[in-house]
Structures are given as C-alpha cells and as structure tokens.
Design an enzyme around this catalytic site. Structure first.
Site, mmCIF file in Angstrom:
data_model
loop_
_atom_site.group_PDB
_atom_site.id
_atom_site.type_symbol
_atom_site.label_atom_id
_atom_site.label_comp_id
_atom_site.label_asym_id
_atom_site.label_seq_id
_atom_site.Cartn_x
_atom_site.Cartn_y
_atom_site.Cartn_z
ATOM 1 N N CYS A 46 13.181 10.632 7.055
ATOM 2 C CA CYS A 46 13.017 10.206 8.454
ATOM 3 C C CYS A 46 14.302 10.413 9.227
ATOM 4 C CB CYS A 46 12.607 8.751 8.510
ATOM 5 S SG CYS A 46 13.723 7.673 7.604
ATOM 6 N N GLU A 100 9.311 16.266 14.565
ATOM 7 C CA GLU A 100 9.727 16.262 13.159
ATOM 8 C C GLU A 100 9.063 17.426 12.441
ATOM 9 O OE1 GLU A 100 8.374 12.252 11.965
ATOM 10 O OE2 GLU A 100 10.310 12.131 10.987
ATOM 11 N N LYS A 107 0.874 -1.169 0.000
ATOM 12 C CA LYS A 107 0.000 0.000 0.000
ATOM 13 C C LYS A 107 0.915 1.224 0.000
ATOM 14 C CE LYS A 107 -2.336 3.376 1.936
ATOM 15 N NZ LYS A 107 -1.926 4.589 1.238
ATOM 16 N N GLU A 161 9.024 1.310 11.177
ATOM 17 C CA GLU A 161 10.085 2.265 10.821
ATOM 18 C C GLU A 161 9.445 3.643 10.882
ATOM 19 O OE1 GLU A 161 13.193 1.593 10.144
ATOM 20 O OE2 GLU A 161 13.303 -0.479 9.453
#
Ligand code: NAD
Length: 477
Positions: A280, A379, A171, A246
């Site tokens: 990331c 983030e 996906k 992750e």
C-alpha cells in the site's frame, strides 16, 4: 485441507464449500480453504461474544499482556514455518516472508507491553465534582485483511485490538490466509481462551460483507482497496458501527538535487520492488529535481535492469504477483503507457527457471509520466515506478499532492529547513526524510488522509481507535 478456526477449533463451513489455494510461483493449486458465508461469521461472532463476556473482559490488563507475549514467543519459535507458509501462499521471496514473521512477533511484543499502560484521565470540572475518563474496549472487533501482508496486518490490527481488551473475528483474503490459520492455532497453544481469535475464510462479498453487516460486531478494521473501503463504510453506516480504514496509496519519493544518491537509490528501489510492488505504501512515484533527473535516471535504469524476478523459493529481488488477474492489471497499465508514448527507461529480468504458469512481472521504470495519466494517479500494485521531474519546491509539493491518495511520502534532501517545510506541506499520514519505511515501524502510527483512509494502526496510537472513551462525572459535594 484448511478449516476456519472458531472457538479454538478447526471448523468446516456450514455450506461445506471450499476454494482452491493457488501457488503464485507456478499458478498451480496445492491446498483448499473453506468458503465461508454468513452462517460461519455468525458462529464466529457468537464465539467471540461469549469469550468477551465470560473470560476476556475478566482478565486484568497484565494477564492479557502475558498472553500476548506468550504468543509472540510462539511466533518466534515457529517463524521459519510461518515464513514458508507465507512464501508459498503469497509468492514472497524467502527473506521477505521471514521478515514478515519477525514483524508479526514484534507486534505482539509491542502490544503485550502496551496492555497495562492504557489509561484514562481525571479532568478538572466544577467544585464538588470528580470527573474521570475510562478507555473501554469496543467488544467484538472485525478485521478484514488483504493478501499482500497477511501476517503483518494481522499483527498490527488484531494485536492492537486484543491489547485494548477486545476479542476478534478475522476475515483474511481468499488469496492468502494459511499463515493466519496457523497463528490462531499457535494462540491456542499459548493459552488464549476459546473465541478470542477467530478466523473465517472465503470471499470478500460473502464472508467480508457478512462480517461488516453483523450486528454483533462492535468495530471494523478494514485494510484493502478504496473501492471495498467504501462498501465497508456503507455497511457499517447502517448500524453506526465505527470503522478504521487503511486503504491504498500512490506515495511519492521526492528527490532534491542535494540528496545523497548513494543512500537514496537502494531505498527508492526497495520501496517499489518489495513484495513485487504490492505494498500500500510502495514508493510508486519518483519526483526528481530537474538538474538531477537525467543522472539519476541513468543510475536507476542500470539498477532496474539488474533486478531479477523468479519463484519465491529462489529468494531473488522480486517474486511473482499474487494472481493472474493482478498480472493482467499490471499489463494493462503498461500497455496504456505504450499507447501514451511514455518512455520506458529499463526493465528487470524474469529468470529462466520461472514457470510460464507463474504470475511474473519484471520491474519497470517509466519516465516523463504526465501527472494526470493513470500511471501517476492510480495504484498499479506491481513493480512499476513512474518518474517525473520538478522545477522547484512549490512544483514538488504540487506534484506530490496531485492524487486522491495520501499515505506515505519520502523526502530526500540535505537541507534541514527544506526537510521541515516539505514535511509540513505534503499531504500524507507518514513522512520519511532521508529514509523510507514502506510497511516498517511497529512503533510508528500508520494510516492515511484523503482516499488512503482514516484512523491509525500501529504504535500506541492504535489503542485509542480500538477503545471508546467513557466520561464519569461524580458529584460528591
Ligand atoms: P481488496 O479491497 O480487494 O480486499 C481486501 C479484503 O477485503 C479481502 O479480505 C477481501 O476478501 C475483502 N473484501 C472484498 N470485497 C469485499 C466486500 N464486498 N465486503 C467485505 N470485504 C470484502 O484489496 P486487496 O486486493 O486484497 O489488497 C490490495 C489493496 O489493499 C490495495 O488497495 C492496497 O493499497 C490496500 N492495502 C492497504 C494497506 C494499508 O495499510 N493502508 C495495507 C495493505 C494493502
């Protein structure tokens, strides 16, 4: 018009709904993808299960390896085409998109060679027994992929899963899935059996949620935000499905006064502006030893001011952000910085050719960011670097470990003992000393601690997560 790819064929959504594909460089729609739902996931899982039982599990490890290598060759042959698809879909400058295509091929090369090297052990036990361990594939693996590196994350996740003997239902992000549909077509050309790689596109809360909940999925590999990572764990927990997570990061670059700045600065800059900071493992916090703080910020500020931002096809230092809401998110962080009187050292320039409707953000260097401020904790996922100074090694460790994340850390020093002391004390899944590998290193196990997730992808280590261990005890007297 793009379609799901199920059982080696393009497939329309059961609901016949679609979603627009937007070019981040000008904000305009240029294609459509299928808006899938649980019915499409069900069709993909059935195709995958059939493939696993009837074909994939009957192949030898060497035969699987040959198929993966054929796909690596196909990807290399079509690298320019894949890069140009990714460039437009994700807004990646040309060289960055091309590097992603090369990395994708490299994952399949690496995992091709790994297929027939994964094995169990013979264990010492009681007299009269032989005990074996076998590494068995989970079966059908689900892969939920974000928009920032579709090809690379597909390569590391699906490449590892296939090598270990699994089949896959993928996906991709609703914001970036075109390259992966093309890769699935290339896999068919390379000779992959129908159902080994299936792609279902659409929204996370529809397609991703259905994949995480489907009882026919034996393992979920999720790469994305911590928030959605929690939802995936909750869905998987209902049926005790193993998960690899992750997630995000707020990775520190720690620069000591003895560092070689000529080597460090280009790497520090690249680690935050690569993919417009939407990485990331972006080096988004800069921790600098006090005596070096001012001279380093001077040099870094000059370099930031010269960074140029523009349409992906112009192949400048930085391309657009993925979408308008991401741009708004970065603006919100920057306006919070203003409210908190956090000084801005420098900002790059958006070129005149950049359409006003594109999602651009100039790289921004901020200094004296308080460790508790959200700019030092969350983030941003944009090209914003938060700098702060430290007094000594203990203080550097305290700042480095002062977030919920623990993905990657960079350490810059010429003192060999300090390198090792720091590498041990910093809490993260990877540590780079006098270099920084945001996203790099197909061979290197990758993953986080704390809210950056658990489990490892990349390298040979990933194959342990994509298998389950069976112990066989034989009593023969
Ligand atoms: P996201 O969590 O919003 O989406 C990731 C994927 O999950 C997408 O495919 C999305 O459609 C899907 N999704 C969304 N809601 C879902 C739901 N309710 N159920 C199931 N699936 C759902 O993340 P994003 O914005 O696409 O990507 C950015 C995030 O990904 C950042 O936090 C970044 O750090 C992280 N990331 C981590 C790594 C890593 O390797 N650790 C790599 C790349 C990105």
């Amino acid at each position: 018009m793009q379609f799901h790819y199920i059982g080696n064929a393009p497939v329309r959504s059961a609901s016949e709904r679609t979603l627009p594909v937007i070019d981040p460089s000008d904000g305009q729609p240029y294609d459509e993808i299928q808006r899938g739902d649980a019915a499409d996931i069900d069709a993909a899982v059935r195709a995958a299960r059939h493939c696993h039982e009837k074909v994939w599990s009957k192949l030898s490890a060497a035969e699987r390896g040959r198929l993966l290598m054929r796909l690596a060759h196909k990807i290399n042959e079509h690298a320019d085409e894949l890069a140009s698809i990714e460039q437009r879909d994700c807004g990646k400058p040309t060289r960055q998109a091309r590097a992603d295509a090369t990395a994708l091929a490299r994952y399949f090369e690496f995992y091709s060679g790994a297929c027939d090297k994964l094995h169990g052990e013979t264990l010492p036990y009681q007299e009269g027994y032989t005990v074996l361990t076998w590494r068995e594939p989970h079966g059908v693996t689900g892969h939920i992929i974000p928009w920032n590196y579709p090809m690379q994350i597909f390569g590391r996740s699906v490449g590892g899963a296939l090598a270990a003997g699994n089949v896959s239902v993928v996906k991709p992000s609703e914001d970036a899935c075109l390259s992966l549909i093309r890769v699935a077509e290339l896999a068919t050309e390379a000779g992959f059996p129908a159902g080994a790689i299936n792609i279902v596109t659409g929204y996370g809360h529809e397609v991703g949620d259905a994949l995480a909940r489907h009882p026919g999925v034996d393992h979920i590999s999720f790469t994305g935000s911590p928030r959605v990572g929690t939802l995936i764990q909750q869905a998987a927990a209902e049926r005790h499905c193993p998960v690899t997570l992750e997630l995000g990061g707020k990775s520190p670059q720690i620069v000591f006064a003895d560092a070689n700045l000529d080597e460090a600065l280009p790497v520090v800059i690249n680690a935050i502006v690569q993919n417009a900071g939407q990485t990331c493992s972006a080096g988004s916090r800069l921790l600098v030893e006090q005596s070096l703080y001012e001279p380093l910020l001077d040099r870094l500020g000059n370099a930031f001011a010269n960074l140029r931002v523009g349409p992906a096809a112009m192949d400048l230092d930085v391309g657009p952000l993925i979408r308008a809401s991401q741009q708004q998110r970065v603006w919100d962080f920057l306006s919070d910085a203003q409210v908190a009187n956090i000084p801005m050292v420098a900002q790059g320039q958006v070129v005149d050719e950049a359409p006003e409707t594109g999602f651009y953000q100039a790289p921004t260097l901020l200094r004296d960011v308080p460790v508790t401020h959200r700019l030092a904790q969350e983030e941003v996922f944009g090209p914003v670097l938060a700098a702060m100074s430290f007094k000594d090694e203990d203080h550097a460790v305290e700042l480095a470990n002062a977030t919920h994340f623990g993905l990657v850390a960079g350490i810059w020093t010429l003192d060999g003992s300090r390198m090792l002391r720091m590498a041990r004390r910093v809490k993260s899944g990877q540590v780079f000393i006098n270099n920084y590998g945001a996203g790099g290193g197909v061979e290197l196990p990758f993953g986080g601690v704390k809210s950056s997730g658990y489990g490892r992808e990349k390298g040979f280590e990933a194959l342990y997560g994509f298998t389950t261990l069976k112990t066989v005890a034989i009593r023969h007297g």
